[in-house]
Design a protein around this motif. Structure first.
Motif, PDB file in Angstrom:
ATOM      1  N   THR A  82      32.942   6.603  -1.162  1.00  0.00           N
ATOM      2  CA  THR A  82      31.575   6.086  -1.249  1.00  0.00           C
ATOM      3  C   THR A  82      31.455   4.653  -0.753  1.00  0.00           C
ATOM      4  O   THR A  82      30.346   4.174  -0.520  1.00  0.00           O
ATOM      5  CB  THR A  82      31.069   6.170  -2.698  1.00  0.00           C
ATOM      6  OG1 THR A  82      31.985   5.469  -3.563  1.00  0.00           O
ATOM      7  CG2 THR A  82      30.964   7.623  -3.146  1.00  0.00           C
ATOM      8  N   ASN A  83      32.589   3.970  -0.592  1.00  0.00           N
ATOM      9  CA  ASN A  83      32.544   2.609  -0.059  1.00  0.00           C
ATOM     10  C   ASN A  83      33.906   2.258   0.526  1.00  0.00           C
ATOM     11  O   ASN A  83      34.947   2.676   0.015  1.00  0.00           O
ATOM     12  CB  ASN A  83      32.185   1.599  -1.150  1.00  0.00           C
ATOM     13  CG  ASN A  83      31.984   0.201  -0.579  1.00  0.00           C
ATOM     14  OD1 ASN A  83      31.222   0.008   0.368  1.00  0.00           O
ATOM     15  ND2 ASN A  83      32.667  -0.779  -1.138  1.00  0.00           N
ATOM     16  N   HIS A  84      33.872   1.498   1.609  1.00  0.00           N
ATOM     17  CA  HIS A  84      35.104   1.032   2.253  1.00  0.00           C
ATOM     18  C   HIS A  84      34.985  -0.472   2.451  1.00  0.00           C
ATOM     19  O   HIS A  84      34.193  -0.944   3.276  1.00  0.00           O
ATOM     20  CB  HIS A  84      35.309   1.735   3.592  1.00  0.00           C
ATOM     21  CG  HIS A  84      36.491   1.242   4.355  1.00  0.00           C
ATOM     22  ND1 HIS A  84      36.637   1.401   5.725  1.00  0.00           N
ATOM     23  CD2 HIS A  84      37.621   0.580   3.956  1.00  0.00           C
ATOM     24  CE1 HIS A  84      37.767   0.861   6.117  1.00  0.00           C
ATOM     25  NE2 HIS A  84      38.386   0.362   5.059  1.00  0.00           N
ATOM     26  N   ASN A  85      35.759  -1.208   1.672  1.00  0.00           N
ATOM     27  CA  ASN A  85      35.822  -2.657   1.816  1.00  0.00           C
ATOM     28  C   ASN A  85      36.896  -2.977   2.846  1.00  0.00           C
ATOM     29  O   ASN A  85      38.092  -2.953   2.553  1.00  0.00           O
ATOM     30  CB  ASN A  85      36.147  -3.314   0.467  1.00  0.00           C
ATOM     31  CG  ASN A  85      36.063  -4.823   0.510  1.00  0.00           C
ATOM     32  OD1 ASN A  85      36.501  -5.442   1.470  1.00  0.00           O
ATOM     33  ND2 ASN A  85      35.522  -5.429  -0.540  1.00  0.00           N
ATOM     34  N   VAL A  86      36.447  -3.236   4.071  1.00  0.00           N
ATOM     35  CA  VAL A  86      37.385  -3.424   5.178  1.00  0.00           C
ATOM     36  C   VAL A  86      38.241  -4.666   4.962  1.00  0.00           C
ATOM     37  O   VAL A  86      39.455  -4.652   5.196  1.00  0.00           O
ATOM     38  CB  VAL A  86      36.613  -3.527   6.513  1.00  0.00           C
ATOM     39  CG1 VAL A  86      37.579  -3.788   7.667  1.00  0.00           C
ATOM     40  CG2 VAL A  86      35.805  -2.268   6.763  1.00  0.00           C
ATOM     41  N   VAL A  92      40.225  -1.639   0.761  1.00  0.00           N
ATOM     42  CA  VAL A  92      40.048  -0.835  -0.450  1.00  0.00           C
ATOM     43  C   VAL A  92      38.970   0.214  -0.216  1.00  0.00           C
ATOM     44  O   VAL A  92      37.919  -0.068   0.363  1.00  0.00           O
ATOM     45  CB  VAL A  92      39.663  -1.730  -1.649  1.00  0.00           C
ATOM     46  CG1 VAL A  92      39.261  -0.879  -2.855  1.00  0.00           C
ATOM     47  CG2 VAL A  92      40.833  -2.641  -2.018  1.00  0.00           C
ATOM     48  N   ILE A  93      39.247   1.461  -0.646  1.00  0.00           N
ATOM     49  CA  ILE A  93      38.250   2.518  -0.608  1.00  0.00           C
ATOM     50  C   ILE A  93      37.885   2.920  -2.037  1.00  0.00           C
ATOM     51  O   ILE A  93      38.728   2.932  -2.934  1.00  0.00           O
ATOM     52  CB  ILE A  93      38.742   3.748   0.182  1.00  0.00           C
ATOM     53  CG1 ILE A  93      40.109   4.236  -0.327  1.00  0.00           C
ATOM     54  CG2 ILE A  93      38.786   3.447   1.666  1.00  0.00           C
ATOM     55  CD1 ILE A  93      40.593   5.521   0.342  1.00  0.00           C
ATOM     56  N   HIS A  94      36.607   3.221  -2.239  1.00  0.00           N
ATOM     57  CA  HIS A  94      36.103   3.654  -3.540  1.00  0.00           C
ATOM     58  C   HIS A  94      35.985   5.171  -3.515  1.00  0.00           C
ATOM     59  O   HIS A  94      35.284   5.731  -2.671  1.00  0.00           O
ATOM     60  CB  HIS A  94      34.743   3.017  -3.817  1.00  0.00           C
ATOM     61  CG  HIS A  94      34.252   3.221  -5.219  1.00  0.00           C
ATOM     62  ND1 HIS A  94      34.554   2.345  -6.244  1.00  0.00           N
ATOM     63  CD2 HIS A  94      33.505   4.203  -5.767  1.00  0.00           C
ATOM     64  CE1 HIS A  94      33.990   2.777  -7.360  1.00  0.00           C
ATOM     65  NE2 HIS A  94      33.346   3.906  -7.096  1.00  0.00           N
ATOM     66  N   CYS A  95      36.675   5.846  -4.424  1.00  0.00           N
ATOM     67  CA  CYS A  95      36.785   7.309  -4.407  1.00  0.00           C
ATOM     68  C   CYS A  95      35.933   7.929  -5.509  1.00  0.00           C
ATOM     69  O   CYS A  95      35.927   7.464  -6.653  1.00  0.00           O
ATOM     70  CB  CYS A  95      38.245   7.731  -4.585  1.00  0.00           C
ATOM     71  SG  CYS A  95      39.328   7.098  -3.291  1.00  0.00           S
ATOM     72  N   HIS A  96      35.238   9.007  -5.152  1.00  0.00           N
ATOM     73  CA  HIS A  96      34.294   9.643  -6.068  1.00  0.00           C
ATOM     74  C   HIS A  96      34.545  11.143  -6.119  1.00  0.00           C
ATOM     75  O   HIS A  96      34.782  11.792  -5.092  1.00  0.00           O
ATOM     76  CB  HIS A  96      32.863   9.380  -5.585  1.00  0.00           C
ATOM     77  CG  HIS A  96      31.809  10.107  -6.363  1.00  0.00           C
ATOM     78  ND1 HIS A  96      31.458   9.759  -7.647  1.00  0.00           N
ATOM     79  CD2 HIS A  96      31.026  11.170  -6.012  1.00  0.00           C
ATOM     80  CE1 HIS A  96      30.497  10.571  -8.070  1.00  0.00           C
ATOM     81  NE2 HIS A  96      30.216  11.436  -7.112  1.00  0.00           N
ATOM     82  N   SER A  97      34.503  11.717  -7.320  1.00  0.00           N
ATOM     83  CA  SER A  97      34.620  13.160  -7.526  1.00  0.00           C
ATOM     84  C   SER A  97      33.233  13.771  -7.696  1.00  0.00           C
ATOM     85  O   SER A  97      32.338  13.147  -8.277  1.00  0.00           O
ATOM     86  CB  SER A  97      35.454  13.459  -8.772  1.00  0.00           C
ATOM     87  OG  SER A  97      36.756  12.922  -8.665  1.00  0.00           O
ATOM     88  N   ASP A 124      35.210   7.490 -11.177  1.00  0.00           N
ATOM     89  CA  ASP A 124      35.518   6.918  -9.873  1.00  0.00           C
ATOM     90  C   ASP A 124      36.721   5.980  -9.988  1.00  0.00           C
ATOM     91  O   ASP A 124      37.024   5.466 -11.066  1.00  0.00           O
ATOM     92  CB  ASP A 124      34.320   6.145  -9.331  1.00  0.00           C
ATOM     93  CG  ASP A 124      33.152   7.055  -8.972  1.00  0.00           C
ATOM     94  OD1 ASP A 124      33.275   8.283  -9.156  1.00  0.00           O
ATOM     95  OD2 ASP A 124      32.113   6.531  -8.523  1.00  0.00           O
ATOM     96  N   PHE A 125      37.379   5.750  -8.863  1.00  0.00           N
ATOM     97  CA  PHE A 125      38.509   4.821  -8.856  1.00  0.00           C
ATOM     98  C   PHE A 125      38.671   4.259  -7.456  1.00  0.00           C
ATOM     99  O   PHE A 125      38.069   4.748  -6.483  1.00  0.00           O
ATOM    100  CB  PHE A 125      39.798   5.499  -9.326  1.00  0.00           C
ATOM    101  CG  PHE A 125      40.203   6.690  -8.501  1.00  0.00           C
ATOM    102  CD1 PHE A 125      41.075   6.555  -7.420  1.00  0.00           C
ATOM    103  CD2 PHE A 125      39.726   7.960  -8.808  1.00  0.00           C
ATOM    104  CE1 PHE A 125      41.458   7.644  -6.662  1.00  0.00           C
ATOM    105  CE2 PHE A 125      40.101   9.059  -8.044  1.00  0.00           C
ATOM    106  CZ  PHE A 125      40.966   8.902  -6.975  1.00  0.00           C
ATOM    107  N   GLU A 126      39.495   3.241  -7.321  1.00  0.00           N
ATOM    108  CA  GLU A 126      39.732   2.600  -6.036  1.00  0.00           C
ATOM    109  C   GLU A 126      41.186   2.791  -5.598  1.00  0.00           C
ATOM    110  O   GLU A 126      42.086   2.899  -6.435  1.00  0.00           O
ATOM    111  CB  GLU A 126      39.409   1.104  -6.100  1.00  0.00           C
ATOM    112  CG  GLU A 126      37.924   0.823  -6.293  1.00  0.00           C
ATOM    113  CD  GLU A 126      37.597  -0.660  -6.256  1.00  0.00           C
ATOM    114  OE1 GLU A 126      38.539  -1.478  -6.443  1.00  0.00           O
ATOM    115  OE2 GLU A 126      36.428  -1.011  -6.038  1.00  0.00           O
ATOM    116  N   ILE A 127      41.372   2.866  -4.280  1.00  0.00           N
ATOM    117  CA  ILE A 127      42.712   2.956  -3.691  1.00  0.00           C
ATOM    118  C   ILE A 127      42.821   1.901  -2.608  1.00  0.00           C
ATOM    119  O   ILE A 127      41.918   1.752  -1.766  1.00  0.00           O
ATOM    120  CB  ILE A 127      42.966   4.352  -3.082  1.00  0.00           C
ATOM    121  CG1 ILE A 127      42.975   5.438  -4.163  1.00  0.00           C
ATOM    122  CG2 ILE A 127      44.295   4.370  -2.323  1.00  0.00           C
ATOM    123  CD1 ILE A 127      43.159   6.848  -3.612  1.00  0.00           C
TER     124      ILE A 127
END
Length: 239
Positions: free
Chosen positions: A195-199, A203-208, A215-218
């Motif tokens: 749902t979001n990519h902080n270039v 960091v990417i925001h992951c959503h189920s 949600d969580f970040e990787i």
């Protein structure tokens, strides 16, 4: 495909159609039958070509072209369901490395080893054009992407995925049109919406889709491979 399997498929076809080799050739409008005899000859390195399979399936529409070309599935198309969908011409198929649930832990260690990849099972995927890039078929594990909607991915679904090359991670990912398979170096494989990519911070925001999962970040520095989900190639039927 091994010659023994090709001969088996051709003999099954003749038996199903209740024809001999000459009769089949005549029904397909072939001026010579030698091509069919060569397919049945164990000493000839001749298989069922795409052109031959097209001829057979155009004449005998109950025959499954994928079975003729690969031996996968059943020879006869299923008559359990009817559809008003417009038929399209099958122009090619690809054999894609398949990563089942039980092999995913090993994949996170062996994804960079071509010998390991070559030992993975493969799945034939029918395509209407020649795809470019690196592809995998992953098996979905769990119900985090199952919200009961038509967009859900079920536990056990097999999904065709195309690699997003690492140099593309440096700019904003196209996140609106795809689900993503994320192969983490240490935390396994997951399927999510991004749902979001902080270039700047990588960091990417992951959503189920399933609302019970948070949600969580990787951090992309912890990611080994990233794939777009192209389509479901085998739906896990639920009763």
């Amino acid at each position: 495909m091994k010659k023994e399997l090709t001969i088996k498929i051709m003999n099954e076809l003749l038996s199903e159609l209740k024809l001999n080799t000459n009769e089949l050739a005549k029904s397909l409008g072939m001026s010579r039958t030698q091509g069919l005899y060569d397919i049945l000859n164990p000493d000839k390195k001749v298989g069922i070509s795409k052109n031959m399979a097209d001829k057979i399936c155009n004449k005998y529409q109950q025959i499954n072209i994928l079975y003729l070309l690969t031996g996968e599935g059943e020879m006869l198309k299923s008559n359990n369901f009817t559809s008003n969908a417009k038929e399209f011409e099958i122009t090619d198929f690809m054999r894609i490395p398949f990563v089942p649930i039980h092999a995913q832990a090993g994949y996170t260690r062996g994804y960079g080893d071509q010998e390991y990849i070559d030992e993975l099972p493969t799945i034939p995927v029918i395509v209407d054009r020649n795809y470019k890039g690196k592809y995998r078929v992953f098996e979905v594990e769990g119900d985090s992407m199952d919200d009961g909607s038509r967009n859900a991915l079920y536990d056990g679904d097999k999904i065709l995925c195309r690699e997003v090359k690492m140099d593309l991670w440096k700019s904003k990912l196209h996140i609106k049109d795809w689900y993503f398979v994320i192969v983490c170096k240490n935390d396994g494989i997951t399927v999510k919406e991004i749902t979001n990519h902080n270039v700047e911070n990588c960091v990417i925001h992951c959503h189920s889709l399933n609302p019970i999962f948070e949600d969580f970040e990787i951090n992309l520095n912890d990611v080994a491979e990233l794939y777009n989900v192209i389509k479901i190639v085998d739906r896990n039927t639920r009763i």
